[in-house]
Design a protein around this motif. Structure first.
Motif, mmCIF file in Angstrom:
data_model
loop_
_atom_site.group_PDB
_atom_site.id
_atom_site.type_symbol
_atom_site.label_atom_id
_atom_site.label_comp_id
_atom_site.label_asym_id
_atom_site.label_seq_id
_atom_site.Cartn_x
_atom_site.Cartn_y
_atom_site.Cartn_z
ATOM 1 N N HIS A 47 0.104 59.524 40.547
ATOM 2 C CA HIS A 47 0.914 58.803 41.530
ATOM 3 C C HIS A 47 1.024 57.326 41.150
ATOM 4 O O HIS A 47 0.011 56.681 40.860
ATOM 5 N N ARG A 106 9.381 66.363 34.762
ATOM 6 C CA ARG A 106 9.988 66.466 36.083
ATOM 7 C C ARG A 106 9.262 65.520 37.046
ATOM 8 O O ARG A 106 8.365 65.923 37.789
ATOM 9 N N VAL A 107 9.674 64.273 37.014
ATOM 10 C CA VAL A 107 9.061 63.244 37.870
ATOM 11 C C VAL A 107 9.698 63.310 39.253
ATOM 12 O O VAL A 107 10.922 63.274 39.393
ATOM 13 N N ARG A 108 8.860 63.419 40.279
ATOM 14 C CA ARG A 108 9.352 63.419 41.659
ATOM 15 C C ARG A 108 9.399 61.986 42.173
ATOM 16 O O ARG A 108 8.432 61.236 42.005
ATOM 17 N N VAL A 109 10.501 61.611 42.787
ATOM 18 C CA VAL A 109 10.709 60.242 43.244
ATOM 19 C C VAL A 109 10.929 60.242 44.749
ATOM 20 O O VAL A 109 11.768 60.994 45.266
ATOM 21 N N LYS A 110 10.174 59.406 45.442
ATOM 22 C CA LYS A 110 10.303 59.258 46.892
ATOM 23 C C LYS A 110 10.654 57.805 47.188
ATOM 24 O O LYS A 110 9.926 56.889 46.808
ATOM 25 N N TYR A 167 9.588 52.551 45.561
ATOM 26 C CA TYR A 167 9.621 53.966 45.221
ATOM 27 C C TYR A 167 8.213 54.444 44.889
ATOM 28 O O TYR A 167 7.392 53.695 44.370
ATOM 29 N N LEU A 177 6.468 57.419 42.628
ATOM 30 C CA LEU A 177 6.724 58.394 41.579
ATOM 31 C C LEU A 177 5.515 59.300 41.425
ATOM 32 O O LEU A 177 4.364 58.832 41.458
ATOM 33 N N LYS A 178 5.766 60.584 41.273
ATOM 34 C CA LYS A 178 4.705 61.570 41.013
ATOM 35 C C LYS A 178 5.054 62.287 39.730
ATOM 36 O O LYS A 178 6.078 62.955 39.628
ATOM 37 N N PRO A 232 4.163 64.982 36.471
ATOM 38 C CA PRO A 232 3.496 66.275 36.339
ATOM 39 C C PRO A 232 2.022 66.116 35.966
ATOM 40 O O PRO A 232 1.666 65.246 35.167
#
Length: 216
Positions: free
Chosen positions: A137, A160-164, A171, A173-174, A176
């Motif tokens: 994170h 595949r980076v998850r962005v919130k 932002y 970022l999470k 893998p």
């Protein structure tokens, strides 16, 4: 036999090269009229122990208007927990402080006047193995003129980076998960890339809520 045993112990311990075991750059970085002074210390993020000395750091000083204009770069030795760079060009500067094995720190739009300039805050360096960092994170804040697509090519290579998104250009970022060590290396590497982007104001690892409460 004793020498062989010692060698095996060192190998099993995963001995890493000492980043400070290299020739250091000269603190006289140019012929400008400005100097920069700052304190740098290592923190563990818990607020329960004192600061520890960092023997050397990489410092990158950039022109905020164009990152192609490097004002200073090198690996410098600390002296009583401080770095003093001389001969910088007066004006605005972005400053990135880093060292292998640590999370980088970035300071934007710092005014360098003729004479000695000091950062008002200590540069706190956190090892990438710090226990309070949430695995995979990290958070970042973009400059007002930038948008998330501007840095898509920075975090794209990490899978595949998850962005919130959050208000104010913030932002989360999470990335893998690739095991504890692999994920720590990825976070350190990605933060290093992010802070070197002209679109990023700050980038940092996210820490556990309990760590925030302890240090508050």
């Amino acid at each position: 036999m004793r020498a062989l045993l010692t060698g095996l112990i060192v190998l099993l311990a995963g001995c890493q090269p000492d980043p400070c075991a290299v020739p250091f750059s000269s603190p006289q970085v140019g012929t400008g009229s400005a100097s920069l002074d700052f304190a740098v210390v290592e923190e563990d993020g818990t607020g329960s122990t004192g600061s520890r000395r960092v023997q050397c750091v990489d410092v990158l000083v950039l022109n905020p208007a164009t990152y192609a204009d490097t004002l200073a770069f090198g690996r410098f030795q600390t002296n009583d927990n401080r770095i003093v760079l001389k001969g910088l060009r007066a004006g605005l500067a972005d400053i990135i402080v880093d060292v292998p094995g640590y999370f980088p720190a970035k300071f934007t739009d710092i005014t360098l006047n003729s004479g000695l300039n000091s950062l008002s805050d200590k540069v706190l360096m956190f090892k990438s193995t710090v226990a309070v960092a949430l695995p995979g994170h990290l958070g970042l804040t973009l400059r007002e003129s930038s948008r998330l697509p501007d840095i898509a090519d920075v975090y794209g290579p990490f899978g595949r980076v998850r962005v919130k998104a959050a208000p104010g250009g913030h932002y989360e970022l999470k990335i893998p998960f690739r095991g504890v060590k692999g994920t720590r290396r990825d976070v350190e590497a990605l933060l290093g890339r992010l802070v070197r982007s002209p679109h990023v104001e700050t980038a940092r690892p996210l820490v556990s809520l309990s760590a925030v409460i302890r240090s508050g």
